[in-house]
Design a protein around this motif. Structure first.
Motif, PDB file in Angstrom:
ATOM      1  N   ALA A  23     -24.123  56.033   4.277  1.00 11.58           N
ATOM      2  CA  ALA A  23     -24.663  57.059   3.181  1.00 11.58           C
ATOM      3  C   ALA A  23     -26.265  56.331   3.287  1.00 11.58           C
ATOM      4  CB  ALA A  23     -24.058  56.764   1.872  1.00 11.58           C
ATOM      5  N   LEU A  24     -26.349  55.056   3.364  1.00  7.14           N
ATOM      6  CA  LEU A  24     -27.638  54.798   3.229  1.00  7.14           C
ATOM      7  C   LEU A  24     -28.665  55.076   4.681  1.00  7.14           C
ATOM      8  CD1 LEU A  24     -27.517  51.419   1.453  1.00  7.14           C
ATOM      9  CD2 LEU A  24     -28.507  53.402   0.569  1.00  7.14           C
ATOM     10  N   ALA A  25     -27.835  54.784   5.662  1.00  6.12           N
ATOM     11  CA  ALA A  25     -28.393  55.406   7.068  1.00  6.12           C
ATOM     12  C   ALA A  25     -28.670  56.636   7.142  1.00  6.12           C
ATOM     13  CB  ALA A  25     -27.362  54.774   8.140  1.00  6.12           C
ATOM     14  N   ILE A  99     -33.618  53.310  -1.930  1.00  7.35           N
ATOM     15  CA  ILE A  99     -32.481  54.025  -2.134  1.00  7.35           C
ATOM     16  C   ILE A  99     -31.143  53.041  -2.468  1.00  7.35           C
ATOM     17  CG2 ILE A  99     -30.932  55.451  -1.396  1.00  7.35           C
ATOM     18  CD1 ILE A  99     -33.545  57.011  -1.807  1.00  7.35           C
ATOM     19  N   ASP A 100     -30.711  53.271  -3.593  1.00  2.00           N
ATOM     20  CA  ASP A 100     -29.478  52.483  -4.077  1.00  2.00           C
ATOM     21  C   ASP A 100     -28.208  53.270  -4.129  1.00  2.00           C
ATOM     22  OD1 ASP A 100     -27.906  50.470  -5.102  1.00  2.00           O
ATOM     23  OD2 ASP A 100     -28.755  50.005  -6.881  1.00  2.00           O
ATOM     24  N   CYS A 101     -27.374  52.821  -3.481  1.00  2.00           N
ATOM     25  CA  CYS A 101     -26.181  53.882  -3.391  1.00  2.00           C
ATOM     26  C   CYS A 101     -24.879  53.006  -3.256  1.00  2.00           C
ATOM     27  CB  CYS A 101     -25.881  54.441  -2.044  1.00  2.00           C
ATOM     28  SG  CYS A 101     -24.755  55.623  -1.860  1.00  2.00           S
ATOM     29  N   GLY A 102     -23.939  53.584  -4.301  1.00  2.01           N
ATOM     30  CA  GLY A 102     -22.603  52.858  -4.320  1.00  2.01           C
ATOM     31  C   GLY A 102     -21.424  54.052  -3.892  1.00  2.01           C
ATOM     32  N   ALA A 103     -20.233  53.205  -3.666  1.00  6.03           N
ATOM     33  CA  ALA A 103     -19.086  54.178  -3.273  1.00  6.03           C
ATOM     34  C   ALA A 103     -17.884  53.409  -3.826  1.00  6.03           C
ATOM     35  CB  ALA A 103     -18.923  54.493  -1.634  1.00  6.03           C
ATOM     36  N   GLY A 110     -18.287  49.528  -3.706  1.00  4.19           N
ATOM     37  CA  GLY A 110     -19.374  48.812  -2.758  1.00  4.19           C
ATOM     38  C   GLY A 110     -20.796  49.053  -3.285  1.00  4.19           C
ATOM     39  N   ASP A 111     -21.676  48.405  -2.988  1.00  6.29           N
ATOM     40  CA  ASP A 111     -22.980  48.699  -3.592  1.00  6.29           C
ATOM     41  C   ASP A 111     -24.107  48.120  -2.673  1.00  6.29           C
ATOM     42  OD1 ASP A 111     -25.163  49.328  -5.409  1.00  6.29           O
ATOM     43  OD2 ASP A 111     -24.377  47.776  -6.914  1.00  6.29           O
ATOM     44  N   ALA A 112     -25.093  48.652  -2.352  1.00  4.40           N
ATOM     45  CA  ALA A 112     -26.126  48.358  -1.526  1.00  4.40           C
ATOM     46  C   ALA A 112     -27.397  49.117  -1.840  1.00  4.40           C
ATOM     47  CB  ALA A 112     -25.823  48.231  -0.078  1.00  4.40           C
ATOM     48  N   ALA A 113     -28.579  48.615  -1.364  1.00  8.14           N
ATOM     49  CA  ALA A 113     -29.707  49.358  -1.515  1.00  8.14           C
ATOM     50  C   ALA A 113     -30.850  48.863  -0.478  1.00  8.14           C
ATOM     51  CB  ALA A 113     -30.570  49.026  -2.802  1.00  8.14           C
ATOM     52  N   VAL A 114     -31.738  49.799   0.074  1.00  9.99           N
ATOM     53  CA  VAL A 114     -32.727  49.663   1.244  1.00  9.99           C
ATOM     54  C   VAL A 114     -33.912  50.439   0.762  1.00  9.99           C
ATOM     55  CG1 VAL A 114     -31.888  51.836   2.077  1.00  9.99           C
ATOM     56  CG2 VAL A 114     -32.877  49.892   3.543  1.00  9.99           C
ATOM     57  N   SER A 115     -35.074  49.702   1.252  1.00 12.46           N
ATOM     58  CA  SER A 115     -36.139  50.142   0.821  1.00 12.46           C
ATOM     59  C   SER A 115     -36.778  50.441   2.353  1.00 12.46           C
ATOM     60  CB  SER A 115     -37.235  49.440   0.313  1.00 12.46           C
ATOM     61  OG  SER A 115     -36.836  49.014  -1.032  1.00 12.46           O
ATOM     62  N   PHE A 116     -37.716  51.686   2.298  1.00 12.98           N
ATOM     63  CA  PHE A 116     -38.478  52.090   3.614  1.00 12.98           C
ATOM     64  C   PHE A 116     -39.649  52.865   3.350  1.00 12.98           C
ATOM     65  CE2 PHE A 116     -34.782  54.847   2.664  1.00 12.98           C
ATOM     66  CZ  PHE A 116     -35.418  56.119   2.609  1.00 12.98           C
ATOM     67  N   THR A 117     -40.566  53.177   4.291  1.00 14.64           N
ATOM     68  CA  THR A 117     -41.578  53.846   4.095  1.00 14.64           C
ATOM     69  C   THR A 117     -41.415  55.365   4.868  1.00 14.64           C
ATOM     70  OG1 THR A 117     -42.675  52.981   6.054  1.00 14.64           O
ATOM     71  CG2 THR A 117     -43.319  52.105   3.914  1.00 14.64           C
ATOM     72  N   VAL A 118     -42.013  56.152   4.277  1.00 17.23           N
ATOM     73  CA  VAL A 118     -42.089  57.873   4.925  1.00 17.23           C
ATOM     74  C   VAL A 118     -43.252  57.936   5.687  1.00 17.23           C
ATOM     75  CG1 VAL A 118     -41.727  60.010   4.271  1.00 17.23           C
ATOM     76  CG2 VAL A 118     -40.216  58.317   3.138  1.00 17.23           C
ATOM     77  N   GLU A 239     -30.398  45.172  -1.359  1.00 19.11           N
ATOM     78  CA  GLU A 239     -29.066  44.704  -1.920  1.00 19.11           C
ATOM     79  C   GLU A 239     -28.326  45.065  -0.718  1.00 19.11           C
ATOM     80  OE1 GLU A 239     -26.351  45.863  -5.494  1.00 19.11           O
ATOM     81  OE2 GLU A 239     -27.745  47.437  -5.119  1.00 19.11           O
ATOM     82  N   HIS A 240     -27.117  43.822  -0.891  1.00 20.70           N
ATOM     83  CA  HIS A 240     -25.826  43.902  -0.187  1.00 20.70           C
ATOM     84  C   HIS A 240     -24.786  43.608  -1.018  1.00 20.70           C
ATOM     85  CE1 HIS A 240     -26.666  45.157   3.882  1.00 20.70           C
ATOM     86  NE2 HIS A 240     -27.234  44.217   4.185  1.00 20.70           N
ATOM     87  N   THR A 241     -23.299  44.048  -0.725  1.00 17.64           N
ATOM     88  CA  THR A 241     -22.221  43.327  -1.095  1.00 17.64           C
ATOM     89  C   THR A 241     -21.666  42.394  -0.443  1.00 17.64           C
ATOM     90  OG1 THR A 241     -21.898  45.562  -2.636  1.00 17.64           O
ATOM     91  CG2 THR A 241     -19.878  44.029  -2.209  1.00 17.64           C
ATOM     92  N   VAL A 242     -21.761  41.166  -1.043  1.00 13.53           N
ATOM     93  CA  VAL A 242     -21.249  39.964  -0.335  1.00 13.53           C
ATOM     94  C   VAL A 242     -19.909  39.244  -0.658  1.00 13.53           C
ATOM     95  CG1 VAL A 242     -22.386  37.668   0.811  1.00 13.53           C
ATOM     96  CG2 VAL A 242     -23.830  39.866   0.222  1.00 13.53           C
ATOM     97  N   ALA A 243     -19.074  38.969   0.195  1.00  8.90           N
ATOM     98  CA  ALA A 243     -17.954  37.986  -0.188  1.00  8.90           C
ATOM     99  C   ALA A 243     -18.199  36.596   0.128  1.00  8.90           C
ATOM    100  CB  ALA A 243     -16.690  38.777   0.551  1.00  8.90           C
ATOM    101  N   VAL A 244     -17.970  35.640  -0.636  1.00  9.52           N
ATOM    102  CA  VAL A 244     -17.871  34.198  -0.812  1.00  9.52           C
ATOM    103  C   VAL A 244     -16.268  34.106  -0.003  1.00  9.52           C
ATOM    104  CG1 VAL A 244     -17.938  32.133  -1.648  1.00  9.52           C
ATOM    105  CG2 VAL A 244     -19.252  33.923  -2.658  1.00  9.52           C
ATOM    106  N   THR A 245     -16.460  33.389   1.374  1.00 10.70           N
ATOM    107  CA  THR A 245     -15.225  33.380   1.937  1.00 10.70           C
ATOM    108  C   THR A 245     -15.303  31.560   2.380  1.00 10.70           C
ATOM    109  OG1 THR A 245     -15.619  33.555   4.343  1.00 10.70           O
ATOM    110  CG2 THR A 245     -15.300  35.576   2.709  1.00 10.70           C
ATOM    111  N   ALA A 246     -14.251  31.065   2.675  1.00 14.87           N
ATOM    112  CA  ALA A 246     -14.269  29.939   3.404  1.00 14.87           C
ATOM    113  C   ALA A 246     -15.111  29.579   4.513  1.00 14.87           C
ATOM    114  CB  ALA A 246     -12.580  29.301   3.584  1.00 14.87           C
ATOM    115  N   ASP A 247     -15.240  30.725   5.377  1.00 14.26           N
ATOM    116  CA  ASP A 247     -15.866  30.744   6.719  1.00 14.26           C
ATOM    117  C   ASP A 247     -17.534  30.978   6.363  1.00 14.26           C
ATOM    118  OD1 ASP A 247     -13.720  30.255   8.266  1.00 14.26           O
ATOM    119  OD2 ASP A 247     -13.307  32.107   8.277  1.00 14.26           O
TER     120      ASP A 247
END
Length: 255
Positions: A23-25, A99-103, A110-118, A239-247
Motif C-alpha cells: 500500500a505504501l509503495a 504516509i502512515d498506513c496499517g493493515a 501491520g503498521d509502517a510509515a514512509v516520508s518522501f518528496t513530490v 516506521e516499520h513493524t519489527v519482530a524481536v527474534t533469536a536471530d
C-alpha cells in the motif's frame, strides 16, 4: 501486558506487513503534483481490498480524538508531523509527504510509515528524510533479545539530536499484534539500559518523528488529529513493524 508471538504468528504478521508495504509503495508511486490526499487514500484502500485486508486506521477513535479517523492512511504534508487526515488538498511541487498506513489480515496488524518528496525536492527535506530513516535503522538494530526498550529509544533519539532535529514530546512507537496499539510503548528518546527487557516474540512498531526546526513542541489542528510543528518547519516520519527474534530483528513491513 506484552504478548509474545510464536514463529507461526510472526509469519502471519508478516503477511499483514506485506500488505502495508504494498500500500505504501502504491501511494508513493501515485503521489505527484495535482493528486489529492483523498486520491492517495483511495489507492491504499484498493490495495487493502484486493489483499482481503481491513484497515485498523479507519474508524479508530482513541480518547483524545473528537471523531473517528476517516481514512486508511494518515497523510501529513510539510509542517504536519503525524495523523494528517486525507482530504481534498492537492499535492504541489516540492511538498514533503509522510504516509502512515496499517493493515489487518487474518486477525493480525501491520503498521509502517514512509516520508518522501513530490516533484523537485529541497535538499533540506532530503536530509530530514534520510535522518528519519537512519534513526529508524538505528532503533531496529537494537531490537534484539536482552536489549531494553531504552536502548531502542536512545538509538533513535541520538541520531535525531545529532542532526539538530526536534523530537515531538510524548510521541513514539508501540507494541503491535492482534491490535494496532499494544504494550509496550517505544519512546523516541531514552536512556540506554533502562526499561523493559526485549524477548523473542515481542513485536514493536518503531517510528521516529523528526521536526526540522529543532524544537519538540507541536500544535493540534482543529480537526483534533493532525499534529503540526509550532514554528512551521517541516517534519518527517518513518516506521516499520519489527519482530524481536533469536536471530535478531526481523522487519515485517519490508516490501
Amino acid at each position: 501486558m506484552v504478548e509474545l508471538k510464536t514463529e507461526h504468528e510472526i509469519e502471519e504478521m508478516r503477511a499483514a506487513g506485506r500488505v502495508v508495504a504494498d500500500a505504501l509503495a502504491a501511494v508513493r508511486e501515485a503521489a505527484r503534483p495535482g493528486v489529492s490526499l483523498l486520491d492517495l487514500d483511495a489507492v491504499a484502500r484498493r490495495v487493502l481490498r484486493e489483499a482481503g485486508a481491513d484497515s485498523p486506521f479507519l474508524g479508530y477513535r482513541p480518547q483524545f480524538a473528537p471523531v473517528p479517523f476517516p481514512g486508511v492512511i494518515c497523510a501529513s504534508v510539510n509542517d504536519a508531523i503525524v495523523h494528517g487526515i486525507p482530504d481534498g488538498r492537492r499535492l504541489r511541487d516540492g511538498d514533503l509527504v509522510s504516509i502512515d498506513c496499517g493493515a489487518k489480515l487474518g486477525g493480525w496488524a501491520g503498521d509502517a510509515a514512509v516520508s518522501f518528496t513530490v516533484g523537485r525536492p529541497r535538499p533540506a527535506d532530503l536530509r530530514l528524510i534520510e535522518t528519519a530513516e537512519a534513526a529508524l535503522a538505528a532503533g531496529i538494530e537494537q531490537a534484539r533479545p536482552g536489549r531494553r526498550i531504552g536502548d531502542i529509544a536512545h538509538a533513535v533519539g541520538r541520531v535525531c539530536r545529532a542532526a539538530g532535529y526536534g523530537v515531538p514530546d510524548g510521541f513514539g512507537g508501540h507494541g503491535i499484534g492482534r491490535s494496532m496499539h499494544e504494550d509496550p510503548g517505544v519512546p523516541n528518546e531514552g536512556r540506554p539500559g533502562r526499561g523493559m527487557t526485549l524477548r523473542p516474540g515481542m513485536v514493536l512498531a518503531i517510528e521516529p518523528m523528526l521536526i526540522a526546526g529543532g524544537g519538540d513542541d507541536y500544535l493540534t489542528d482543529g480537526d483534533g488529529w493532525t499534529l503540526r510543528t509550532t514554528d512551521g518547519s517541516r517534519a518527517a516520519h518513518a516506521e516499520h513493524t519489527v519482530a524481536v527474534t533469536a536471530d535478531g530483528p526481523r522487519i515485517l513491513t519490508a516490501r
